[in-house]
Scaffold this motif. Structure first.
Motif, mmCIF file in Angstrom:
data_model
loop_
_atom_site.group_PDB
_atom_site.id
_atom_site.type_symbol
_atom_site.label_atom_id
_atom_site.label_comp_id
_atom_site.label_asym_id
_atom_site.label_seq_id
_atom_site.Cartn_x
_atom_site.Cartn_y
_atom_site.Cartn_z
ATOM 1 N N ARG A 226 0.560 -1.924 1.830
ATOM 2 C CA ARG A 226 -0.733 -2.306 2.475
ATOM 3 C C ARG A 226 -0.809 -3.874 2.833
ATOM 4 O O ARG A 226 0.123 -4.440 2.557
ATOM 5 N N THR B 25 0.231 3.202 9.358
ATOM 6 C CA THR B 25 -0.092 4.547 9.121
ATOM 7 C C THR B 25 1.266 4.967 8.236
ATOM 8 O O THR B 25 2.297 4.366 8.241
ATOM 9 N N GLN B 26 0.791 5.944 7.412
ATOM 10 C CA GLN B 26 2.007 6.353 6.218
ATOM 11 C C GLN B 26 2.008 7.841 6.351
ATOM 12 O O GLN B 26 1.176 8.513 6.534
ATOM 13 N N SER C 147 -1.650 3.773 -1.773
ATOM 14 C CA SER C 147 -0.316 3.301 -1.800
ATOM 15 C C SER C 147 -0.264 1.994 -2.041
ATOM 16 O O SER C 147 -0.988 1.130 -1.652
ATOM 17 N N GLU D 50 5.227 7.346 10.734
ATOM 18 C CA GLU D 50 4.578 6.038 10.280
ATOM 19 C C GLU D 50 4.899 4.911 11.280
ATOM 20 O O GLU D 50 5.446 5.043 12.304
ATOM 21 N N ARG E 239 4.434 0.752 12.072
ATOM 22 C CA ARG E 239 4.208 -0.589 11.526
ATOM 23 C C ARG E 239 3.769 -1.553 12.756
ATOM 24 O O ARG E 239 3.701 -1.568 13.831
ATOM 25 N N THR F 77 -3.209 3.688 6.240
ATOM 26 C CA THR F 77 -2.972 3.001 4.990
ATOM 27 C C THR F 77 -4.213 2.819 4.377
ATOM 28 O O THR F 77 -4.235 2.752 2.914
ATOM 29 N N GLY G 92 -4.852 2.227 10.783
ATOM 30 C CA GLY G 92 -4.983 2.360 9.337
ATOM 31 C C GLY G 92 -6.168 3.012 8.892
ATOM 32 O O GLY G 92 -6.300 3.314 7.541
#
Lengths: 163, 163
Positions: free
Chosen positions: B109, B89-90, B106, B13, B15, B101, A64
């Protein structure tokens, strides 16, 4: 009161007498390391030229931090785990001048979330070295955001009325 | 995923696959009223000359507003209750540029806490009328603080090295 807190009620302060609501859960994403190991040592406000502090993320959140070093300043949110949460008015100088909790930046508040602007010095893997914090060593970390003034939203470039 | 979220995963992305930790409880202290009743209507960032919005406190917290009208600007914290919490991550522009993130503001988060600087227009009892928000109508309110630049700590006057 069975809460752990060192803030006794002063003259004129008002507390909420209802049981605390539990509407949502916060997850701690890491821990903050500062030179301040007792409340007496904490400055009232951090200084951007103060001592180095460390934001140590739990390993799973390290990705992140990708891209964060392009920002000089960050907003850091943390959980003031030693603060009482039931005072709606406070007497911060013990001088009888009563002020509402939301007109203070005191750690004593219904949701004890601290917010500091920090200067990013460098990144070391899952750790950010920053200046500007005033919280206790061991404070749980809950969020890091680019400081709003420096930040330009990345999503849809096209809708110009958005920016 | 059983969370309610409208943000599907985009290319690149990442998760977090662990169960969410629940380290502390947030209590909602009121609700935010804005003109934005769907996500598509929300601006990317609020404007200090935008439409009037309302911070409606639960009645028990109204005394906490005592003294707040001496501040022109406030930090408002709120709970982005419709956001997913597991993206580390985005890919905000869907263009393959992956960002961590914590390098984004955004709503997605680990702790979906929104933070906006607002301009205080007036107080009406337990309600503050403000400008500068970009969140959905009905967003839960979690904190209000005087904006840090305008704020001088009130506690012990004497320790000059504190200020």
């Amino acid at each position: 009161m069975t809460e752990t807190d060192s803030h006794d009620i002063r003259d004129g302060e008002t507390r909420i007498d209802a049981p605390m609501r539990e509407d949502a859960a916060v997850q701690f994403i890491g821990v903050i390391r500062t030179p301040y190991t007792s409340r007496d040592m904490c400055p009232r406000q951090g200084k951007l030229d103060g001592p180095d502090c460390r934001l140590e993320l739990r390993p799973e959140w390290e990705p992140g931090l990708e891209g964060i070093t392009k920002f000089d300043h960050l907003d850091v949110l943390y959980w003031l785990h030693q603060s009482r949460r039931d005072l709606v008015t406070q007497n911060p100088r013990s001088d009888g001048r009563i002020t509402g909790t939301f007109a203070l930046r005191s750690p004593v508040r219904p949701n004890p979330i601290g917010l500091s602007l920090v200067r990013l010095i460098r990144r070391e893997g899952n750790v950010l070295i920053v200046k500007g914090l005033d919280c206790l060593d061991g404070t749980p970390l809950i969020d890091i955001k680019p400081e709003r003034c420096a930040y330009t939203p990345q999503a849809p470039h096209k809708d110009a009325d958005d920016v």
